[in-house]
Design a protein around this motif. Structure first.
Motif, PDB file in Angstrom:
ATOM      1  N   LYS A 559      68.027 -52.680  41.950  1.00 33.55           N
ATOM      2  CA  LYS A 559      68.143 -52.691  40.496  1.00 33.55           C
ATOM      3  C   LYS A 559      66.888 -53.339  39.940  1.00 33.55           C
ATOM      4  N   GLU A 560      66.702 -53.281  38.637  1.00 30.02           N
ATOM      5  CA  GLU A 560      65.502 -53.878  38.061  1.00 30.02           C
ATOM      6  C   GLU A 560      65.475 -55.391  38.319  1.00 30.02           C
ATOM      7  N   LEU A 561      64.257 -55.905  38.500  1.00 32.73           N
ATOM      8  CA  LEU A 561      64.094 -57.330  38.750  1.00 32.73           C
ATOM      9  C   LEU A 561      64.767 -58.158  37.664  1.00 32.73           C
ATOM     10  N   LYS A 562      65.442 -59.194  38.075  1.00 32.43           N
ATOM     11  CA  LYS A 562      66.123 -60.072  37.126  1.00 32.43           C
ATOM     12  C   LYS A 562      65.309 -61.344  36.945  1.00 32.43           C
ATOM     13  N   ILE A 563      65.115 -61.733  35.713  1.00 32.24           N
ATOM     14  CA  ILE A 563      64.332 -62.928  35.410  1.00 32.24           C
ATOM     15  C   ILE A 563      65.263 -63.962  34.790  1.00 32.24           C
ATOM     16  N   SER A 564      65.409 -65.083  35.484  1.00 32.03           N
ATOM     17  CA  SER A 564      66.347 -66.117  35.058  1.00 32.03           C
ATOM     18  C   SER A 564      65.772 -67.493  35.381  1.00 32.03           C
ATOM     19  N   ASN A 565      65.804 -68.398  34.410  1.00 33.48           N
ATOM     20  CA  ASN A 565      65.309 -69.768  34.639  1.00 33.48           C
ATOM     21  C   ASN A 565      66.220 -70.542  35.580  1.00 33.48           C
ATOM     22  N   SER A 566      67.505 -70.264  35.490  1.00 31.17           N
ATOM     23  CA  SER A 566      68.479 -71.027  36.279  1.00 31.17           C
ATOM     24  C   SER A 566      68.832 -70.298  37.566  1.00 31.17           C
ATOM     25  N   TYR A 567      69.266 -71.045  38.541  1.00 31.44           N
ATOM     26  CA  TYR A 567      69.662 -70.502  39.829  1.00 31.44           C
ATOM     27  C   TYR A 567      70.997 -69.778  39.690  1.00 31.44           C
ATOM     28  N   LYS A 568      70.981 -68.474  39.960  1.00 26.72           N
ATOM     29  CA  LYS A 568      72.200 -67.679  39.855  1.00 26.72           C
ATOM     30  C   LYS A 568      72.377 -66.849  41.118  1.00 26.72           C
ATOM     31  N   PRO A 569      73.195 -67.313  42.043  1.00 27.65           N
ATOM     32  CA  PRO A 569      73.425 -66.552  43.284  1.00 27.65           C
ATOM     33  C   PRO A 569      74.413 -65.409  43.045  1.00 27.65           C
ATOM     34  N   ASP A 570      73.957 -64.374  42.351  1.00 29.92           N
ATOM     35  CA  ASP A 570      74.846 -63.281  41.972  1.00 29.92           C
ATOM     36  C   ASP A 570      74.314 -61.951  42.506  1.00 29.92           C
ATOM     37  N   ARG A 571      74.047 -61.904  43.805  1.00 27.87           N
ATOM     38  CA  ARG A 571      73.503 -60.690  44.406  1.00 27.87           C
ATOM     39  C   ARG A 571      74.129 -60.451  45.764  1.00 27.87           C
ATOM     40  N   LYS A 572      74.375 -59.208  46.072  1.00 27.83           N
ATOM     41  CA  LYS A 572      74.911 -58.829  47.377  1.00 27.83           C
ATOM     42  C   LYS A 572      73.892 -57.947  48.081  1.00 27.83           C
ATOM     43  N   LEU A 573      73.501 -58.350  49.295  1.00 32.17           N
ATOM     44  CA  LEU A 573      72.504 -57.622  50.076  1.00 32.17           C
ATOM     45  C   LEU A 573      72.937 -57.574  51.536  1.00 32.17           C
ATOM     46  N   VAL A 574      72.598 -56.490  52.199  1.00 31.75           N
ATOM     47  CA  VAL A 574      72.791 -56.429  53.649  1.00 31.75           C
ATOM     48  C   VAL A 574      71.429 -56.548  54.311  1.00 31.75           C
ATOM     49  N   PHE A 575      71.394 -57.122  55.511  1.00 34.46           N
ATOM     50  CA  PHE A 575      70.152 -57.344  56.230  1.00 34.46           C
ATOM     51  C   PHE A 575      70.221 -56.663  57.602  1.00 34.46           C
ATOM     52  N   THR A 576      69.085 -56.083  58.012  1.00 36.15           N
ATOM     53  CA  THR A 576      68.963 -55.488  59.342  1.00 36.15           C
ATOM     54  C   THR A 576      68.083 -56.386  60.195  1.00 36.15           C
ATOM     55  N   THR A 577      68.569 -56.782  61.342  1.00 36.96           N
ATOM     56  CA  THR A 577      67.865 -57.735  62.204  1.00 36.96           C
ATOM     57  C   THR A 577      66.696 -57.059  62.921  1.00 36.96           C
ATOM     58  N   ASN A 578      65.913 -57.878  63.639  1.00 38.00           N
ATOM     59  CA  ASN A 578      64.786 -57.321  64.388  1.00 38.00           C
ATOM     60  C   ASN A 578      65.241 -56.460  65.562  1.00 38.00           C
ATOM     61  N   LYS A 579      66.529 -56.499  65.876  1.00 34.95           N
ATOM     62  CA  LYS A 579      67.085 -55.625  66.907  1.00 34.95           C
ATOM     63  C   LYS A 579      67.707 -54.374  66.301  1.00 34.95           C
TER      64      LYS A 579
END
Length: 790
Positions: A559-579
């Motif tokens: 989604k478009e980059l979000k710009i926020s002064n305060s810390y907002k942990p409001d994102r869901k992401l999946v990660f793929t490991t080096n394996k």
């Protein structure tokens, strides 16, 4: 002969009437669709419909001529019913295309009846006029049949015309014209028959298989295309436009994206003190930029950053590299901006590595480094990095190209740089100098363990100091260019460094900076962002601020980059490991890394948690994401064909040129020859697919499976000189079956013209390279080579 002629003429009212019906339906469809080549499509449609009807007519009349008289009435009724059922089928399939811009195919089996009813939505679409039109169309075959029964056409003229149209049907037409002219219901029936006859259905994923996946893991968008869950409409305003002045020329800005190998957020900026601020130039630049310290790479491998940054696509399923998949239809910065930008890719690593050249070829990149000057070749040999050219050579090559090759470009440049010097084995120029710099800076590290780590591996950490100095030199030269003031620079890391691990999450945490003389004011944003956000942000910015004609509907996972002064942990992401395992994720303030649950605080420190319900939910989400990835990437459900063709260009179908089957192959340690194939210069894109049955006790054994190798010379060894592709890994097709034979696939797609050794044609030689001591037995090995002709 007379009997056949009589039967042929008797069938005239039946087939002529339906020919008129299908022609009218096709003309109505084309008028509603408004294709670009309406006249050409109409002509081809007439030829195809008359040709197909003629072939059926000839076949049925021949069948009646050799059949008993008692069966003639039954044959006529059967043919009438089948042709008549084609009319409502055509209406339904045409409406599907007009609504979704995609032809209906075997994907209908992926939906439940309730979903199909929702997509069709007949109660909302029907009104008095449309209902009357349907009744008229359904009545037309009866009226035409009874009206045409009175006519007495000349048998000779009739047979001649039908034979002519039947032969014309086989004349070649372009894929685009043929796709629009072909009856959509006939296409649907054909695809369904093929799908039903295909026994290997275990790999087919239905949308219901990932309906429990939280949509925030793929952007949280409101999708607008049935069957393409990622398709969504861009917002009307641009976030980036609020922070950037317009260029002095009122034309789109230059864009330069720099992806630094293994650059963690802890190397400079907000958390730079954790490592003694090893990159002081980027530290100073972060204070002049839109700076996102809480950026995330969704992969722990370098090559996967390109699809994420350029195309914002979902993570691939376990064990897969995107560049080694048959590429699905998808938008990217390069192919969407191809008409407005001169696209360039700079990387010191050989582009054949994990088929980066295939990806860039797929995007029709205007320029890639293929030949290097003697000066750079000698410097590379002197430095001795096995990966390739030092970073300074890559940026010097770019400056040289700007001053010599690209002095009169009509379009602004869109450049992507991928550095390598800070990659293991950390071989770079002036190593002793930068080692001493790290030893000096490490005195400022407060954490005793991290200080000890930095000092013990000072030479390796020095690679970041070196890259920082290269970037300082690069920007010093950039400021002297006349287009500097109209340039946007985006700097990020491909993933975190393996040298420094403050915690389990830091390997994914990368900085993201947008620096430009056009920036109104520097800003630091504490929002969670990812590489996947760059493509949608830039596309919407150029579409909004500079009115570039770009699609409203895209299929980006970010989604478009979000710009926020305060810390907002409001994102869901999946990660793929080096394996290459998609087993980690971030869900707002929670992180699941390495099979453990953590709470994430504002400094991205982790606190271990034990919440069985949440852990169960995480595992369900990761499992559902695998189905989502397979559906969108492997089953090609990102964007519809018509939209893709409109915004990217023509789509070509691959034609199989060679197929070879080997019943049993005993892959011994070393090179196992499969096939040779001659390439002609006219071949634009080649796709290689090798299928086999492989016995696996557990899925991890796939890591020990042979790799597909492609060489330009036939040898009995892995040749450094002649090997072009050497690490094409296999993937499981369908569901994994432990302690059983599994369907395993190798695939590769590339353009020979982008690889110097095949520019003028020549042979490619396929091998399976097996590095494990014990042999492996492969069953039903099928080698297929497809061409996409210019």
């Amino acid at each position: 002969m007379r009997s056949w002629t009589v039967r042929f003429v008797e069938l005239f009212p039946l087939f002529a009437g339906f020919a008129v019906c299908y022609l009218l339906l096709q003309l109505a469809f084309l008028q509603l669709l408004h294709p670009a080549q309406l006249a050409a499509v109409t002509l081809v449609s007439v030829l195809i419909i008359l040709g197909n009807i003629g072939l059926i007519w000839l076949g049925v009349s021949l069948l009646m001529a050799v059949s008993p008289e008692s069966l003639h009435a039954w044959i006529r009724r059967t043919v009438f019913i089948l042709l008549y059922l084609g009319i409502p089928g055509t209406l339904i399939c045409d409406q599907y295309v007009l609504i979704t811009h995609e032809r209906l195919d075997e994907a209908v089996f992926l939906f439940e009846w309730s979903e199909l009813w929702m997509i069709a939505n007949p109660l909302q679409r029907l009104n008095v006029w449309s209902a009357a039109a349907i009744v008229l169309v359904m009545s037309l075959p009866f009226g035409l049949y009874y009206w045409l029964r009175r006519s007495r056409p000349s048998p000779v003229l009739l047979i001649s015309l039908v034979s002519l149209f039947s032969m014309v049907r086989f004349f070649p037409v372009s894929n685009d014209l043929g796709r629009l002219a072909e009856n959509r219901f006939a296409y649907f029936v054909k695809r369904c028959v093929i799908a039903l006859s295909n026994r290997d259905t275990q790999n087919i994923v239905k949308p219901t298989d990932f309906r429990d996946l939280d949509t925030e893991f793929y952007g949280g968008h409101q999708h607008v295309q049935p069957g393409n869950p990622l398709a969504h409409t861009l917002s009307s305003g641009s976030v980036l436009a609020e922070y950037l002045h317009r260029t002095s020329t009122n034309t789109p800005p230059q864009i330069k994206i720099i992806i630094v190998e293994s650059m963690s957020s802890d190397l400079f900026g907000q958390r730079g003190n954790n490592t003694g601020v090893l990159m002081p130039f980027l530290d100073s630049l972060s204070k002049k930029s839109l700076y996102f310290p809480n950026g995330f790479s969704t992969y722990q491998r370098t090559h996967n950053v390109l699809p994420a940054v350029l195309a914002s696509i979902p993570n691939t399923i376990d064990g897969n590299v995107f560049q080694q998949l048959p590429f699905p239809k998808h938008y990217s910065l390069f192919n969407l901006l191809d008409k407005y930008y001169y696209t360039q890719f700079y990387c010191g690593v050989p582009l054949s590595y994990l088929n980066m050249v295939g990806l860039m070829s797929h995007y029709d990149t205007d320029y890639q480094i293929k030949t290097w000057s003697r000066k750079h070749l000698e410097h590379k040999d002197m430095v001795g990095n096995s990966w390739g050219f030092p970073d300074e050579d890559v940026f010097q090559q770019a400056h040289f190209d700007d001053s010599v090759r690209f002095t009169h470009l009509k379009h602004p440049a869109l450049k992507v740089f991928l550095t390598i010097s800070s990659h293991d084995p950390f071989i770079y120029p002036n190593k002793e100098k930068w080692k001493n710099t790290v030893l000096e800076k490490s005195k400022n590290i407060k954490d005793i363990k991290l200080k000890s780590l930095a000092r013990s591996q000072a030479a390796d950490f020095g690679s970041f100091c070196y890259v920082d100095s290269v970037l300082k030199s690069f920007f010093s030269k950039e400021t002297q260019k006349p287009d500097f003031r109209n340039t946007i620079y985006i700097i990020t890391g491909d993933h975190g460094t393996e040298l420094y691990r403050r915690n389990a999450l830091s390997k994914y945490n990368v900085p993201l900076m947008i620096y430009s003389p056009l920036l109104k004011t520097p800003r630091i944003s504490q929002a969670f962002v990812s590489h996947n956000d760059l493509a949608p942000t830039l596309i919407n910015y150029l579409k909004t601020a500079y009115k570039l004609p770009l699609p409203d509907t895209v299929a980006f996972v970010g989604k478009e980059l979000k710009i926020s002064n305060s810390y907002k942990p409001d994102r869901k992401l999946v990660f793929t490991t080096n394996k290459l395992r998609t087993t980690d994720l971030l869900s707002d303030k929670y992180a699941w890394i390495g099979g453990k649950l953590f709470m994430v605080d504002s400094t991205l420190n982790l606190k271990p948690l034990r919440q069985p319900k949440l852990e169960k939910w995480v595992k369900q989400q990761l499992h559902a994401y695998q189905a989502f990835s397979r559906y969108t990437l492997i089953q090609d459900h990102l964007i519809d064909s018509i939209s893709y063709t409109r915004w990217v260009g023509k789509t070509f179908e691959f034609k199989r040129k060679k197929k070879r089957q080997i019943k049993t192959l005993h892959a011994i340690p070393g090179m196992n020859f499969l096939e040779s194939h001659f390439l002609k210069t006219k071949h634009s894109t080649i796709r290689i697919e090798v299928d086999c049955q492989m016995y696996l006790n557990k899925i991890s054994e796939l890591n020990d499976a042979p790799n597909l190798v492609v060489q330009s010379r036939k040898t009995h060894y892995l040749s450094k000189k002649w090997t072009i592709f050497r690490l094409v890994k296999p993937r499981i097709k369908g569901n994994f079956k432990p302690k059983d034979r599994n369907h395993v696939v190798y695939s590769l797609e590339f353009k020979p013209k982008d690889i110097a050794v095949w520019k003028k044609g020549g042979f490619l030689h396929l091998y399976l390279q097996h590095s494990v001591k014990h042999p492996i037995h492969l069953k039903d090995v099928t080698i297929q080579i497809f061409h996409q002709e210019e």
